[in-house]
Motif scaffolding. Structure first.
Motif, PDB file in Angstrom:
ATOM      1  N   SER A 144       0.816  -1.217   0.000  1.00 31.13           N
ATOM      2  CA  SER A 144       0.000   0.000   0.000  1.00 31.13           C
ATOM      3  C   SER A 144       0.846   1.261   0.000  1.00 31.13           C
ATOM      4  O   SER A 144       0.353   2.345  -0.301  1.00 31.13           O
ATOM      5  N   ARG A 145       2.130   1.134   0.323  1.00 35.01           N
ATOM      6  CA  ARG A 145       3.015   2.306   0.381  1.00 35.01           C
ATOM      7  C   ARG A 145       3.946   2.380  -0.830  1.00 35.01           C
ATOM      8  O   ARG A 145       4.747   3.309  -0.925  1.00 35.01           O
ATOM      9  N   ILE A 146       3.854   1.402  -1.706  1.00 29.66           N
ATOM     10  CA  ILE A 146       4.652   1.392  -2.924  1.00 29.66           C
ATOM     11  C   ILE A 146       3.715   1.632  -4.101  1.00 29.66           C
ATOM     12  O   ILE A 146       2.912   0.771  -4.442  1.00 29.66           O
ATOM     13  N   ALA A 147       3.818   2.805  -4.705  1.00 32.23           N
ATOM     14  CA  ALA A 147       2.860   3.185  -5.749  1.00 32.23           C
ATOM     15  C   ALA A 147       3.060   2.398  -7.037  1.00 32.23           C
ATOM     16  O   ALA A 147       2.092   2.070  -7.728  1.00 32.23           O
ATOM     17  N   LYS A 148       4.308   2.082  -7.386  1.00 29.55           N
ATOM     18  CA  LYS A 148       4.596   1.404  -8.647  1.00 29.55           C
ATOM     19  C   LYS A 148       5.282   0.080  -8.349  1.00 29.55           C
ATOM     20  O   LYS A 148       6.280   0.035  -7.647  1.00 29.55           O
ATOM     21  N   ARG A 149       4.751  -0.994  -8.932  1.00 25.59           N
ATOM     22  CA  ARG A 149       5.211  -2.338  -8.598  1.00 25.59           C
ATOM     23  C   ARG A 149       5.765  -3.086  -9.810  1.00 25.59           C
ATOM     24  O   ARG A 149       5.850  -4.302  -9.814  1.00 25.59           O
ATOM     25  N   ASP A 150       6.138  -2.346 -10.838  1.00 25.70           N
ATOM     26  CA  ASP A 150       6.663  -2.985 -12.047  1.00 25.70           C
ATOM     27  C   ASP A 150       8.167  -3.238 -11.969  1.00 25.70           C
ATOM     28  O   ASP A 150       8.677  -4.173 -12.578  1.00 25.70           O
ATOM     29  N   ARG A 151       8.878  -2.419 -11.190  1.00 27.81           N
ATOM     30  CA  ARG A 151      10.322  -2.562 -11.064  1.00 27.81           C
ATOM     31  C   ARG A 151      10.729  -2.323  -9.619  1.00 27.81           C
ATOM     32  O   ARG A 151      10.096  -1.520  -8.917  1.00 27.81           O
ATOM     33  N   ILE A 152      11.808  -2.989  -9.198  1.00 28.56           N
ATOM     34  CA  ILE A 152      12.382  -2.761  -7.881  1.00 28.56           C
ATOM     35  C   ILE A 152      13.902  -2.764  -8.008  1.00 28.56           C
ATOM     36  O   ILE A 152      14.454  -3.178  -9.029  1.00 28.56           O
ATOM     37  N   ALA A 153      14.569  -2.282  -6.953  1.00 21.73           N
ATOM     38  CA  ALA A 153      16.022  -2.394  -6.854  1.00 21.73           C
ATOM     39  C   ALA A 153      16.346  -3.215  -5.623  1.00 21.73           C
ATOM     40  O   ALA A 153      15.691  -3.073  -4.583  1.00 21.73           O
ATOM     41  N   VAL A 154      17.338  -4.076  -5.739  1.00 22.31           N
ATOM     42  CA  VAL A 154      17.780  -4.910  -4.623  1.00 22.31           C
ATOM     43  C   VAL A 154      19.273  -4.699  -4.438  1.00 22.31           C
ATOM     44  O   VAL A 154      20.057  -4.933  -5.373  1.00 22.31           O
ATOM     45  N   ALA A 155      19.661  -4.237  -3.256  1.00 28.15           N
ATOM     46  CA  ALA A 155      21.076  -4.067  -2.916  1.00 28.15           C
ATOM     47  C   ALA A 155      21.518  -5.283  -2.115  1.00 28.15           C
ATOM     48  O   ALA A 155      21.057  -5.483  -0.990  1.00 28.15           O
ATOM     49  N   ASP A 156      22.399  -6.068  -2.695  1.00 26.40           N
ATOM     50  CA  ASP A 156      22.877  -7.292  -2.056  1.00 26.40           C
ATOM     51  C   ASP A 156      24.186  -6.989  -1.331  1.00 26.40           C
ATOM     52  O   ASP A 156      25.278  -7.065  -1.920  1.00 26.40           O
ATOM     53  N   PHE A 157      24.090  -6.660  -0.052  1.00 28.61           N
ATOM     54  CA  PHE A 157      25.273  -6.315   0.725  1.00 28.61           C
ATOM     55  C   PHE A 157      25.989  -7.540   1.294  1.00 28.61           C
ATOM     56  O   PHE A 157      26.860  -7.412   2.142  1.00 28.61           O
ATOM     57  N   SER A 158      25.616  -8.720   0.793  1.00 28.76           N
ATOM     58  CA  SER A 158      26.378  -9.921   1.130  1.00 28.76           C
ATOM     59  C   SER A 158      27.685  -9.969   0.346  1.00 28.76           C
ATOM     60  O   SER A 158      28.646 -10.617   0.767  1.00 28.76           O
ATOM     61  N   THR A 159      27.694  -9.326  -0.802  1.00 28.62           N
ATOM     62  CA  THR A 159      28.869  -9.339  -1.666  1.00 28.62           C
ATOM     63  C   THR A 159      29.692  -8.078  -1.463  1.00 28.62           C
ATOM     64  O   THR A 159      29.221  -7.069  -0.921  1.00 28.62           O
ATOM     65  N   GLY A 160      30.935  -8.127  -1.917  1.00 31.38           N
ATOM     66  CA  GLY A 160      31.825  -6.981  -1.765  1.00 31.38           C
ATOM     67  C   GLY A 160      31.505  -5.860  -2.732  1.00 31.38           C
ATOM     68  O   GLY A 160      30.811  -6.044  -3.739  1.00 31.38           O
ATOM     69  N   SER A 161      32.067  -4.685  -2.442  1.00 33.07           N
ATOM     70  CA  SER A 161      31.773  -3.506  -3.252  1.00 33.07           C
ATOM     71  C   SER A 161      32.450  -3.545  -4.615  1.00 33.07           C
ATOM     72  O   SER A 161      32.180  -2.686  -5.463  1.00 33.07           O
ATOM     73  N   SER A 162      33.313  -4.533  -4.853  1.00 36.72           N
ATOM     74  CA  SER A 162      33.966  -4.643  -6.160  1.00 36.72           C
ATOM     75  C   SER A 162      33.065  -5.301  -7.197  1.00 36.72           C
ATOM     76  O   SER A 162      33.414  -5.332  -8.381  1.00 36.72           O
ATOM     77  N   LEU A 163      31.925  -5.811  -6.777  1.00 41.37           N
ATOM     78  CA  LEU A 163      31.006  -6.500  -7.688  1.00 41.37           C
ATOM     79  C   LEU A 163      29.725  -5.685  -7.880  1.00 41.37           C
ATOM     80  O   LEU A 163      29.261  -5.000  -6.949  1.00 41.37           O
ATOM     81  N   PRO A 164      29.144  -5.756  -9.071  1.00 38.12           N
ATOM     82  CA  PRO A 164      27.846  -5.091  -9.281  1.00 38.12           C
ATOM     83  C   PRO A 164      26.782  -5.751  -8.395  1.00 38.12           C
ATOM     84  O   PRO A 164      26.383  -6.891  -8.651  1.00 38.12           O
ATOM     85  N   ARG A 165      26.333  -5.075  -7.382  1.00 40.79           N
ATOM     86  CA  ARG A 165      25.411  -5.669  -6.402  1.00 40.79           C
ATOM     87  C   ARG A 165      24.135  -4.844  -6.198  1.00 40.79           C
ATOM     88  O   ARG A 165      23.331  -5.138  -5.312  1.00 40.79           O
ATOM     89  N   PHE A 166      23.967  -3.804  -7.003  1.00 44.82           N
ATOM     90  CA  PHE A 166      22.745  -2.998  -6.965  1.00 44.82           C
ATOM     91  C   PHE A 166      21.928  -3.397  -8.183  1.00 44.82           C
ATOM     92  O   PHE A 166      22.170  -2.954  -9.293  1.00 44.82           O
ATOM     93  N   HIS A 167      20.954  -4.294  -7.960  1.00 49.80           N
ATOM     94  CA  HIS A 167      20.223  -4.938  -9.048  1.00 49.80           C
ATOM     95  C   HIS A 167      18.910  -4.203  -9.322  1.00 49.80           C
ATOM     96  O   HIS A 167      18.048  -4.106  -8.433  1.00 49.80           O
ATOM     97  N   LEU A 168      18.760  -3.720 -10.519  1.00 52.76           N
ATOM     98  CA  LEU A 168      17.532  -3.050 -10.956  1.00 52.76           C
ATOM     99  C   LEU A 168      16.724  -4.068 -11.755  1.00 52.76           C
ATOM    100  O   LEU A 168      17.109  -4.451 -12.860  1.00 52.76           O
TER     101      LEU A 168
END
Length: 246
Positions: free
Chosen positions: A96-120
């Motif tokens: 109810s607090r997310i107006a648009k549900r077609d796309r999300i971003a997931v930040a996987d902080f399990s991996t190191g910052s040298s890897l692409p971990r911000f998934h759109l």
């Protein structure tokens, strides 16, 4: 005075007349019934409950309800399935607090910052674009390149975990930025702490070539300077970012 034969003849005449009279009484009823029959055949809807034809009854059926509530399986290449599952659960929880549900971003902080971990992630077809993203210095005091802890405290300079709603854009000390609203107890200070999405020189890919890891933010989602426009275009206001470590 009538004799016996006259009496019998009179009774016979009376019975015959009565029979004809009774038949005459029955004929109008039979004609009336015959006239009513076509009318009854031609008006079946008046005999059927009105709600049988109600549009809402026609539209809402059990198979259609099941289809409406069934969530399609999302397969996002390069995204940890367990983390994705948690992110989708958060999307339902905060729906109810997310107006648009077609796309999300997931930040996987399990991996190191040298890897692409911000998934759109495009939730309609699973297509995923992954970017580098920095974590907070308070989450990695020794600057190992790996997030060690989360914090929701003011002044911690740490990244915080949970679901965020993307809000409006503004121009601040880091240039173009996007405000975030923390939706969970673990990140509900995000707005007060100015945890935002912005670009930074220390989140550019050349940092990995030079140091093997990105620099650190003050808890913000800092992306490469050349990546910010695409990130903003794919996110936009009213969508969800989910950050966690599994």
């Amino acid at each position: 005075m009538m004799n016996a034969q006259d009496t019998v003849a009179s009774r016979r005449a009376l019975l015959k007349t009565g029979g004809l009279f009774a038949g005459a009484l029955m004929i109008p009823g039979a004609v009336s019934a015959g006239m009513r029959e076509p009318s009854a055949r031609g008006a079946p809807e008046s005999l059927i409950p009105q709600d049988f034809y109600h549009p809402s009854r026609q539209a809402v059926t059990q198979p259609e309800l099941a289809t409406a509530t069934r969530q399609p399986a999302i397969h996002a290449p390069g995204v940890n399935p367990q983390l994705l599952k948690r992110a989708l659960a958060a999307l339902e929880r905060h729906g109810s607090r997310i107006a648009k549900r077609d796309r999300i971003a997931v930040a996987d902080f399990s991996t190191g910052s040298s890897l692409p971990r911000f998934h759109l992630i495009n939730l309609e077809d699973g297509r995923t674009v992954s970017k580098l993203v920095a974590h907070g210095s308070g989450s990695d005091p020794a600057h190992t390149g790996y997030l060690q802890r989360f914090s929701n405290q003011n002044g911690s300079n740490a990244s915080c975990e949970g679901a965020f709603a993307t809000a409006d854009y503004y121009v601040g000390k880091h240039g173009r930025s996007q405000r975030l609203i923390g939706l969970d107890p673990t990140n509900n200070n995000a707005l007060d702490r100015a945890i935002v999405v912005h670009a930074a020189w220390y989140a550019n890919p050349d940092m990995i070539r030079e140091r093997g890891m990105l620099g650190r933010s003050q808890g913000c989602f800092a992306v490469g300077e050349s990546e910010l426009t695409e990130v903003f275009n794919r996110l936009g206001p009213g969508r969800m970012i989910y950050a966690a470590k599994v």
